[in-house]
Design an enzyme around this catalytic site. Structure first.
Site, PDB file in Angstrom:
ATOM      1  N   VAL A 109       0.823  -1.213   0.000  1.00  0.00           N
ATOM      2  CA  VAL A 109       0.000   0.000   0.000  1.00  0.00           C
ATOM      3  C   VAL A 109       0.854   1.258   0.000  1.00  0.00           C
ATOM      4  O   VAL A 109       0.472   2.278  -0.579  1.00  0.00           O
ATOM      5  CB  VAL A 109      -0.993  -0.007   1.194  1.00  0.00           C
ATOM      6  CG1 VAL A 109      -0.283   0.184   2.522  1.00  0.00           C
ATOM      7  CG2 VAL A 109      -2.069   1.045   0.988  1.00  0.00           C
TER       8      VAL A 109
ATOM      9  N   GLU B  81      -7.636  -2.152   5.855  1.00  0.00           N
ATOM     10  CA  GLU B  81      -7.480  -2.767   7.173  1.00  0.00           C
ATOM     11  C   GLU B  81      -6.297  -3.726   7.205  1.00  0.00           C
ATOM     12  O   GLU B  81      -5.769  -4.119   6.181  1.00  0.00           O
ATOM     13  CB  GLU B  81      -8.753  -3.526   7.566  1.00  0.00           C
ATOM     14  CG  GLU B  81      -9.401  -4.340   6.458  1.00  0.00           C
ATOM     15  CD  GLU B  81      -8.555  -5.426   5.859  1.00  0.00           C
ATOM     16  OE1 GLU B  81      -7.874  -6.137   6.626  1.00  0.00           O
ATOM     17  OE2 GLU B  81      -8.550  -5.589   4.623  1.00  0.00           O
TER      18      GLU B  81
ATOM     19  N   GLY C 148      -5.941  -6.697   0.893  1.00  0.00           N
ATOM     20  CA  GLY C 148      -6.403  -5.799   1.942  1.00  0.00           C
ATOM     21  C   GLY C 148      -5.497  -4.588   2.027  1.00  0.00           C
ATOM     22  O   GLY C 148      -4.952  -4.125   1.025  1.00  0.00           O
ATOM     23  N   GLU C 149      -5.353  -4.060   3.214  1.00  0.00           N
ATOM     24  CA  GLU C 149      -4.515  -2.909   3.563  1.00  0.00           C
ATOM     25  C   GLU C 149      -4.755  -1.670   2.699  1.00  0.00           C
ATOM     26  O   GLU C 149      -3.894  -0.804   2.569  1.00  0.00           O
ATOM     27  CB  GLU C 149      -3.021  -3.278   3.585  1.00  0.00           C
ATOM     28  CG  GLU C 149      -2.368  -3.650   2.293  1.00  0.00           C
ATOM     29  CD  GLU C 149      -0.931  -4.185   2.452  1.00  0.00           C
ATOM     30  OE1 GLU C 149      -0.072  -3.785   1.642  1.00  0.00           O
ATOM     31  OE2 GLU C 149      -0.689  -4.997   3.361  1.00  0.00           O
ATOM     32  N   GLY C 150      -5.951  -1.570   2.105  1.00  0.00           N
ATOM     33  CA  GLY C 150      -6.287  -0.404   1.304  1.00  0.00           C
ATOM     34  C   GLY C 150      -5.695  -0.415  -0.091  1.00  0.00           C
ATOM     35  O   GLY C 150      -5.782   0.586  -0.815  1.00  0.00           O
TER      36      GLY C 150
END
EC number: 2.4.2.21
Length: 345
Positions: free
Chosen positions: A110, A168, A311-313
């Site tokens: 990210v 997240e 995930g993680e944006g």
């Protein structure tokens, strides 16, 4: 902008329900202005397809007749889950903190993706040393803890942000998301549970059994109450994302939802009021199988389908480029009159 409750002052769901009754609507004047200009641009009507829809959506929720993406923010919320002790993930819970450190040091995916959009990455840790309770035994969170996490998430929404992407990090959180979706929308655990970090075989069967057990334990107490389901089987980061979604609506800030977990958190708001996610778009459809089902449940269409499941944006960061392309094209193109090009007959 709206003054949001201090996390120390928000002790229950009554204030959340009050805020839900105060949601502002779309800026129809801005939407009309964009539609009028769109019809005059040097292209056939509808030729830019969904980019035109994105431009109008941005205008509607930014309240700008010429939308822009100059200050995108990606917010990543991190927390640990007691249910991880049930062996539902391929990784230990210690990885949550390790990945947070990686975010802060600039070494995660990210970080690179946010760099390509000249964005602002914010990482929010939620009591990593104290995971939620194992929701196969008891509620993951008390009402007070859940409401306070929501209020914490509200603080990610600040004045001047053009779009907010929500991501997240939390080992075990796809199990939490699956259990939450089962509580909110019904179906079976098999329909909502996927591999997450990569479990298969017996581990996947165990994960499905965990979600089944959690649903059986909490269904009578939660009933149709979305906030109760969030407290029962959610996580601190899911609650924070739900709070950020609500705060962004109150502040009229457009939102990009990342993958399965972020969308599941936002679905809590949708379950209370289906119109409450009108300021949100799903950035991409995750390879996590429950995500496609969930997107259909909330009546959305993802911007991207790239097979991502990190995930993680990460998906939200990629989708910001689409938003910027749409807004820049709309504002920069000449009209038929300006360019001296004949319009449609």
């Amino acid at each position: 902008m709206t003054d949001f409750p201090n996390p120390e002052d928000l002790t229950g769901f009554d204030e959340i329900r009050r805020l839900m009754r105060e949601l502002p609507g779309p800026d129809l004047e801005a939407a009309s202005a964009v539609a009028t200009r769109e019809a005059q641009l040097t292209k056939p009507a509808g030729a830019l397809g969904r980019l035109e829809e994105i431009t109008q959506w941005l205008a509607t929720w930014q309240g700008r007749k010429q939308p822009r993406i100059n200050r995108p923010r990606i917010a990543v919320f991190a927390a640990n889950h007691g249910v991880a002790a049930q062996g539902v993930s391929a990784y230990p819970s210690s990885v949550t903190r390790q990945m947070v450190d990686n975010f802060l040091q600039g070494g995660a995916a990210v970080n690179q993706l946010v760099g390509t959009i000249d964005g602002d990455l914010r990482v929010y840790e939620l009591d990593l040393d104290n995971p939620t309770a194992d929701f196969t035994v008891e509620a993951a969170m008390s009402e007070a803890a859940c409401a306070q996490a929501m209020a914490y998430g509200m603080m990610a929404v600040e004045a001047g942000i053009d779009v907010l992407g929500l991501g997240e990090m939390g080992i075990g959180n796809t199990t939490s998301a699956a259990a939450l979706c089962l509580g909110l929308f019904g179906g079976t655990a098999e329909e909502w549970v996927g591999p997450g970090t990569g479990v298969s075989g017996e581990a996947l069967a165990r994960k499905i059994a965990v979600v089944d057990k959690a649903y059986a334990l909490h269904k009578d107490a939660c009933g149709k109450d979305a906030l109760k389901w969030l407290a029962a089987v959610g996580g601190l980061e899911l609650a924070a994302i739900a709070g950020a979604v609500l705060a962004a609506r109150l502040a009229k800030t457009p939102v990009l939802l990342d993958g399965f977990v972020s969308t599941a958190a936002a679905a809590v708001v949708y379950a209370i009021d289906p119109r409450a996610l009108d300021h949100c778009l799903v950035a991409h459809v995750s390879a996590e199988p429950g995500h496609r089902r969930l997107i259909a449940k909330i009546g959305q269409e993802p911007l991207l389908d790239l097979g991502m499941r990190l995930g993680e944006g990460s998906g939200a960061a990629v989708a910001v480029s689409l938003l910027r392309a749409a807004a820049t094209c709309h504002s920069g193109m000449a009209t038929f009159g300006q360019a001296g090009v004949s319009g449609p007959v």
